[in-house]
Design an enzyme around this catalytic site. Structure first.
Site, PDB file in Angstrom:
ATOM      1  N   GLY A 178      -1.559   4.343  -6.600  1.00 22.35           N
ATOM      2  CA  GLY A 178      -2.406   5.319  -7.285  1.00 22.35           C
ATOM      3  C   GLY A 178      -3.221   6.215  -6.382  1.00 22.35           C
ATOM      4  CE  LYS A 179      -0.613   6.546  -0.885  1.00 23.97           C
ATOM      5  NZ  LYS A 179       0.197   5.476  -1.518  1.00 23.97           N
ATOM      6  CB  SER A 180      -1.232  11.128  -6.276  1.00 23.19           C
ATOM      7  OG  SER A 180      -0.408  11.244  -5.135  1.00 23.19           O
ATOM      8  CD  GLU A 218       6.262  12.683  -7.651  1.00 23.88           C
ATOM      9  OE1 GLU A 218       6.977  11.915  -8.317  1.00 23.88           O
ATOM     10  OE2 GLU A 218       6.374  12.820  -6.415  1.00 23.88           O
ATOM     11  CG  ASP A 230       3.995  12.706  -1.042  1.00 26.41           C
ATOM     12  OD1 ASP A 230       3.949  11.459  -1.051  1.00 26.41           O
ATOM     13  OD2 ASP A 230       5.058  13.345  -0.975  1.00 26.41           O
ATOM     14  NE  ARG A 284     -18.677 -12.302  -2.115  1.00 25.57           N
ATOM     15  CZ  ARG A 284     -18.341 -12.226  -3.401  1.00 25.57           C
ATOM     16  NH1 ARG A 284     -17.067 -12.158  -3.746  1.00 25.57           N
ATOM     17  NH2 ARG A 284     -19.265 -12.208  -4.343  1.00 25.57           N
ATOM     18  N   GLY A 341       2.799   3.732  -5.078  1.00 26.92           N
ATOM     19  CA  GLY A 341       2.605   3.177  -6.406  1.00 26.92           C
ATOM     20  C   GLY A 341       1.241   2.590  -6.665  1.00 26.92           C
ATOM     21  CG  HIS A 354       3.064   7.916   1.893  1.00 28.26           C
ATOM     22  ND1 HIS A 354       3.392   8.885   0.962  1.00 28.26           N
ATOM     23  CD2 HIS A 354       2.797   6.794   1.183  1.00 28.26           C
ATOM     24  CE1 HIS A 354       3.338   8.369  -0.240  1.00 28.26           C
ATOM     25  NE2 HIS A 354       2.972   7.100  -0.143  1.00 28.26           N
TER      26      HIS A 354
END
Length: 331
Positions: free
Chosen positions: A173-175, A218, A192, A259, A171, A153
């Site tokens: 925001g990869k797409s 999507e 996806d 960092r 959720g 995924h």
């Protein structure tokens, strides 16, 4: 996120699939020499076999489950035999349940030998390619077919020629990030569902799209986006090596994040270690630009062996050593 899953592998392919597919992807053409039901014959191994010893009568260690290659040596051996002996030798060969026989260099078999193969339900093909080229192409094709693979995924993007695999919880925001990268001129491999292959003992991982989802995405709140239709052919890639994993993380103020970039991390995928960058996400953070910099840093390290964090550390150490030397000189 655990990416190092065991991996899956095809158990076999039909000879019909082999015959119909290999010519579409490779510079080789096969011609049928007999008519049998190719769906009934299956290939179980990526290795090929040249049955010289089997033709000579030694079949104790005959790897008959492999595709059999008859080149110049094997066909000339058969042709120099008397007809009765030739028939006996070939009958002894085709009594084994082999997937198929391939004649290279446009070699020929007498019709009665082809009839023996037909009666044994063994497909026979011929190609004009040499044995060396045939073995190279067929082995490569079967390597692909029997390679380890697993579905993950995430999103896979070609950024400045670097294969970047975006992972993380649903959720995050990869797409959306992948779509933003496409809009900035980079290429989408898969969204996806990312199918990753490892061929043989190679340390190279190749990512492809799921054939059903193809290059559709999507986007929450928007719906389905056809990347190829919206952005054109330049915006998609069929396959790309997985070179960097970027894992998106929810911001947690209790965690101390990297960092400087001196702590090199990796993620194991199908037994191969891939460089890992963990990116915490919070509102207003421009992840797209950061991923572009991740790709550029990868290129700098690969081709120039340059790491910005190490360069800065060396510069600071030089200043400290120089000042320390000046203090010692005053003493």
């Amino acid at each position: 996120m655990n990416l190092d899953q065991k991996g899956l592998k095809k158990r076999s392919i039909t000879v019909a699939y082999f015959f119909n597919t290999i010519g579409k992807k490779n510079d080789i053409k096969f011609r049928r020499l007999n008519e049998v039901d190719e769906q009934k014959r299956r290939i179980f191994e990526r290795d090929l076999h040249r049955p010289g010893l089997a033709l000579a009568g030694f079949t104790n260690l005959f790897t008959y489950k492999r595709v059999q290659i008859l080149g110049n040596t094997e066909t000339r051996f058969l042709n120099h035999l008397e007809e009765e002996e030739r028939n006996r030798v070939f009958a002894n060969l085709v009594r084994f349940k082999m997937p198929c026989i391939i004649l290279t260099s446009n070699n020929k078999l007498p019709q009665n030998l082809l009839d023996m193969a037909t009666n044994a339900d063994i497909p026979v093909y011929v190609t004009r390619c040499s044995s060396t080229k045939t073995i190279y192409i067929v082995t490569g094709f079967l390597d692909d077919q029997f390679s380890l693979y697993q579905q993950y995924h995430g999103s896979m993007v070609d950024v400045y020629g670097v294969g970047v695999l975006l992972t993380g919880k649903s959720g995050l925001g990869k797409s959306e990030i992948a779509l933003d990268l496409v809009e900035r001129g980079h290429g989408l491999v898969a969204d996806d569902v990312v199918v990753i292959h490892r061929k043989g003992e190679s340390m190279v991982l190749n990512a492809k799209r799921n054939n059903i989802i193809d290059h559709f995405m999507e986007i929450r709140g928007l719906g389905v986006v056809d990347v190829r239709a919206n952005f054109g052919i330049r915006a998609i890639r069929d396959v790309k090596e997985v070179q960097v994993v970027v894992e998106l993380l929810e911001w947690n103020k209790e965690i101390v994040y990297e960092r400087l970039g001196l702590d090199i991390k990796s993620r194991k995928i199908l037994g191969v270690d891939v460089p890992l960058v963990e990116l915490p996400i919070f509102p207003g953070k421009n992840i797209t630009v950061i991923i572009e910099v991740v790709a550029l840093n990868f290129l700098l390290k690969r081709y120039s062996n340059y790491v910005a964090a190490e360069a800065l550390t060396d510069r600071i150490n030089d200043v400290i050593n120089r000042e320390k030397g000046e203090e010692d000189s005053y003493e």
